[in-house]
Design an enzyme around this catalytic site. Structure first.
Site: not given
Ligand code: NI
Length: 219
Positions: A85, A131
């Protein structure tokens, strides 16, 4: 939505790397040291494939990466963040999350593997989940109520982390990331499309809020 009748844990101390500690600062020390990095967004290639195992333990680079992940997670008001991420291809995630019993869990794990749960012991709960790589929407996702992950800490020591409720959900969500999966892959196609539309409308405001929080943290 499932109703849970869990025992309230007697020990409300903060759990760092799974171990209770008597005192812990509001802002994790990693946040103080770390830099805020750009968070990748659904559709970016790195979020859709399995990450590489961490092999270089005990290095300043790995410590710095964990610090940056903590700082980035904090500025985005996240519960947990996986390395892909922030565009890093490694099996590593961090967490700083308070569960529904008021217990705060803080830590990191490399190369996590979730314990298999026998089909007849699987208790799925449905709760809302979001998220950081899908800025804006939240959707109900079925997850196991308990989770155990086994991996290593930044120095290569074996680590076992157990979670219930929201923390169990977080451990499953972050492990999914490292296998190239988002929560959107666990919901119906129509729901996924609606969530992506919602994201398109919300993204700009969410990113502006993150930038403001990063500035507030002096990052
Ligand atoms: Ni996530």
């Amino acid at each position: 939505m499932a109703v849970r009748f869990g025992d309230t844990p007697r020990d409300r101390r903060v759990r760092v790397q799974g171990e209770p500690v008597d005192a812990y600062p509001r802002l994790a020390p990693e946040v103080e040291r770390g830099a805020v990095r750009r968070i990748t967004v659904v559709g970016e290639e790195i979020l859709g494939r399995r990450c590489q195992e961490v092999t270089g333990f005990g290095t300043p680079e790995l410590s710095r990466l964990i610090d940056d992940m903590f700082a980035t997670n904090r500025a985005a008001e996240g519960a947990g963040l996986a390395a892909n991420q922030i565009d890093v291809d490694l099996q590593l995630f961090v967490w700083d999350i308070t569960d529904e019993w008021g217990v705060r869990h803080v830590g990191h794990i490399a190369n996590p593997v979730l314990d298999e749960v026998a089909a007849d012991c699987r208790e799925l709960v449905e709760e809302s989940e979001g998220c950081l790589s899908v800025p804006g929407p939240h959707r109900v996702v079925p997850r196991l109520d308990r989770a155990v992950v086994r991996g290593r800490d930044k120095d290569g020591n074996p680590l076992v982390i157990e979670g219930r409720g929201y923390f169990a959900r977080c451990l499953q969500h972050e492990t999914d990331h490292l296998h190239g999966h988002l929560y959107l892959d666990r919901i119906a196609r129509r729901e996924r499309k609606a969530a992506l539309r919602e994201m398109a409308g919300a993204k700009e405001a969410v990113l502006a809020r993150r930038a403001a929080l990063a500035a507030e943290l002096g990052k």
